[in-house]
Design a protein around this motif. Structure first.
Motif, PDB file in Angstrom:
ATOM      1  N   LEU A  89     -53.733  23.588  38.020  1.00  0.00           N
ATOM      2  CA  LEU A  89     -53.081  22.292  38.202  1.00  0.00           C
ATOM      3  C   LEU A  89     -51.974  22.474  39.223  1.00  0.00           C
ATOM      4  O   LEU A  89     -50.981  23.160  38.956  1.00  0.00           O
ATOM      5  CB  LEU A  89     -52.510  21.802  36.870  1.00  0.00           C
ATOM      6  CG  LEU A  89     -53.575  21.514  35.802  1.00  0.00           C
ATOM      7  CD1 LEU A  89     -53.540  22.563  34.713  1.00  0.00           C
ATOM      8  CD2 LEU A  89     -53.384  20.134  35.231  1.00  0.00           C
ATOM      9  N   ALA A  90     -52.160  21.871  40.386  1.00  0.00           N
ATOM     10  CA  ALA A  90     -51.217  22.049  41.491  1.00  0.00           C
ATOM     11  C   ALA A  90     -50.508  20.730  41.764  1.00  0.00           C
ATOM     12  O   ALA A  90     -51.158  19.705  41.964  1.00  0.00           O
ATOM     13  CB  ALA A  90     -51.970  22.504  42.739  1.00  0.00           C
ATOM     14  N   ASP A  91     -49.189  20.780  41.752  1.00  0.00           N
ATOM     15  CA  ASP A  91     -48.449  19.522  41.912  1.00  0.00           C
ATOM     16  C   ASP A  91     -47.019  19.829  42.354  1.00  0.00           C
ATOM     17  O   ASP A  91     -46.472  20.883  42.027  1.00  0.00           O
ATOM     18  CB  ASP A  91     -48.423  18.748  40.577  1.00  0.00           C
ATOM     19  CG  ASP A  91     -48.260  17.253  40.767  1.00  0.00           C
ATOM     20  OD1 ASP A  91     -47.302  16.841  41.454  1.00  0.00           O
ATOM     21  OD2 ASP A  91     -49.079  16.495  40.246  1.00  0.00           O
ATOM     22  N   ILE A  92     -46.435  18.859  43.066  1.00  0.00           N
ATOM     23  CA  ILE A  92     -45.011  18.944  43.374  1.00  0.00           C
ATOM     24  C   ILE A  92     -44.218  18.667  42.090  1.00  0.00           C
ATOM     25  O   ILE A  92     -43.093  19.121  41.928  1.00  0.00           O
ATOM     26  CB  ILE A  92     -44.668  17.940  44.505  1.00  0.00           C
ATOM     27  CG1 ILE A  92     -43.323  18.246  45.121  1.00  0.00           C
ATOM     28  CG2 ILE A  92     -44.735  16.512  44.016  1.00  0.00           C
ATOM     29  CD1 ILE A  92     -43.035  17.399  46.342  1.00  0.00           C
ATOM     30  N   ASN A  93     -44.837  17.923  41.195  1.00  0.00           N
ATOM     31  CA  ASN A  93     -44.266  17.599  39.883  1.00  0.00           C
ATOM     32  C   ASN A  93     -44.724  18.666  38.878  1.00  0.00           C
ATOM     33  O   ASN A  93     -45.698  18.490  38.147  1.00  0.00           O
ATOM     34  CB  ASN A  93     -44.734  16.195  39.467  1.00  0.00           C
ATOM     35  CG  ASN A  93     -44.457  15.886  38.005  1.00  0.00           C
ATOM     36  OD1 ASN A  93     -43.676  16.575  37.345  1.00  0.00           O
ATOM     37  ND2 ASN A  93     -45.114  14.856  37.499  1.00  0.00           N
ATOM     38  N   ILE A  94     -44.009  19.781  38.869  1.00  0.00           N
ATOM     39  CA  ILE A  94     -44.471  20.927  38.079  1.00  0.00           C
ATOM     40  C   ILE A  94     -44.295  20.678  36.579  1.00  0.00           C
ATOM     41  O   ILE A  94     -45.078  21.199  35.771  1.00  0.00           O
ATOM     42  CB  ILE A  94     -43.773  22.241  38.558  1.00  0.00           C
ATOM     43  CG1 ILE A  94     -44.614  23.466  38.169  1.00  0.00           C
ATOM     44  CG2 ILE A  94     -42.362  22.333  38.093  1.00  0.00           C
ATOM     45  CD1 ILE A  94     -45.929  23.588  38.854  1.00  0.00           C
ATOM     46  N   GLU A  95     -43.319  19.841  36.207  1.00  0.00           N
ATOM     47  CA  GLU A  95     -43.154  19.525  34.776  1.00  0.00           C
ATOM     48  C   GLU A  95     -44.383  18.782  34.256  1.00  0.00           C
ATOM     49  O   GLU A  95     -44.866  19.048  33.158  1.00  0.00           O
ATOM     50  CB  GLU A  95     -41.908  18.667  34.516  1.00  0.00           C
ATOM     51  CG  GLU A  95     -40.585  19.355  34.775  1.00  0.00           C
ATOM     52  CD  GLU A  95     -40.201  19.343  36.249  1.00  0.00           C
ATOM     53  OE1 GLU A  95     -40.768  18.527  37.019  1.00  0.00           O
ATOM     54  OE2 GLU A  95     -39.347  20.157  36.645  1.00  0.00           O
ATOM     55  N   GLY A  96     -44.875  17.852  35.054  1.00  0.00           N
ATOM     56  CA  GLY A  96     -46.077  17.115  34.658  1.00  0.00           C
ATOM     57  C   GLY A  96     -47.267  18.048  34.534  1.00  0.00           C
ATOM     58  O   GLY A  96     -48.029  17.981  33.563  1.00  0.00           O
TER      59      GLY A  96
END
Ligand SMILES: NC(=O)c1ccc[n+]([C@@H]2O[C@H](COP(=O)([O-])OP(=O)(O)OC[C@H]3O[C@@H](n4cnc5c(N)ncnc54)[C@H](O)[C@@H]3O)[C@@H](O)[C@H]2O)c1
Length: 272
Positions: A36-43
């Motif tokens: 899961l790759a995201d700028i929103n790492i908490e999500g």
């Protein structure tokens, strides 16, 4: 035939919320190890924990799609950890309220807003493909799924930067399919219609949502799982001879006569 992604490694960008979240859950549910790759790492962390709690394989990695170094780091870490990449889902886009609200009239277009749409939505997807495809080639093939949008193939009153960046995704999809097909890499695009995310509800309000829903041929609003189902099909062997396709998963909203909704109202009025 059971849909199985056992032994496959998938990267889903923008998987910390909404559509990407549903796609990551569905790919993991079919047995893939999902990054899961995201700028929103908490999500991404929240979704990964849920997938793990359900017995799936999920890992998180931070990603800033506008930076090639960040893309390179994600792909490098995935390759190192798993030794292969089989599925790439380019789902992320910059749909922040401030970006979309500033993406209005073409007459007042701020070039920073235009450039941002392309940097995240289009160039980001290209960079992911550029760096992930060599791993797929080494593994003997793979599946790339790009999330486009119904607005990419229609004229609309709002968001010309977003729509045009998504139009380029369709062209990118066909070019990647052509260039990498002989490496057994498939590349397709999924085009959602209106999926009622919290952001969509905030931006549009119930009156606008109702206006859009009048044009959906099916009798319910779209949910993220509608997109995840098509993504799973394209990622799996069920879609093994499908490539270069731009597939709408939108309840038919872009596939009817322009007067469809008005005609329904007129027919109802004449019956009343
Ligand atoms: N929701 C809809 O109605 C709809 C309709 C058509 C197309 N789409 C497309 O579906 C995809 C998902 O939409 P959504 O509604 O779930 O959006 P969303 O905004 O809820 O999720 C997008 C995700 O991408 C991530 N992201 C944004 N910028 C990033 C960056 N620079 N680097 C890395 N990650 C970044 C965000 O953190 C977020 O988790 C998008 O490509 C969107 O354009 C959505």
């Amino acid at each position: 035939m059971k849909v199985s992604l056992e032994g496959k490694v998938a990267i889903v960008t923008g998987s910390g919320a909404n559509i990407g979240e549903a796609c990551a859950r569905m790919l993991a549910g079919a047995g893939a190890s999902v990054v899961l790759a995201d700028i929103n790492i908490e999500g991404a962390q929240r979704v990964a924990e849920d997938i793990q709690a359900a017995g799936g394989q999920a890992f998180i990695h931070t990603l800033e799609l506008t930076e090639e170094a960040s893309v390179r780091a994600l792909i490098g870490a995935t390759g190192e950890r798993f030794g292969r990449i089989d599925i790439l889902h380019n789902n992320a886009a910059d749909t922040r309220l401030e970006q979309m609200a500033a993406d209005g009239s073409i007459l007042e277009m701020d070039v920073a807003v235009w450039d941002r749409a392309f940097a995240v939505n289009t160039r980001g997807a290209m960079l992911m493909i550029k760096h992930a495809a060599p791993h797929m080639i080494a593994a003997g093939g793979g599946s790339i799924i790009n999330t486009g949008s119904g607005v990419a193939i229609l004229g609309d009153l709002f968001n010309p930067a977003y729509s045009t960046s998504k139009g380029a995704i369709n062209t990118l999809t066909r070019n990647v399919a052509a260039q990498l097909g002989r490496h057994n890499i498939r590349c397709n695009a999924v085009l959602p219609g209106l999926v009622l995310s919290p952001l969509a509800r905030t931006m549009m309000g119930s009156r606008q949502i109702d206006l859009v829903q009048r044009h959906v041929l099916l009798p319910r609003p779209s949910v993220p799982e509608d997109i995840a189902g098509v993504t799973l099909f394209l990622a799996s062997d069920l879609g093994s001879f499908v490539t270069g396709q731009i597939i709408s998963a939108d309840g038919g909203i872009v596939h009817h006569t322009p007067y469809y909704a008005d005609m329904i109202d007129a027919m109802a009025a004449s019956e009343a």
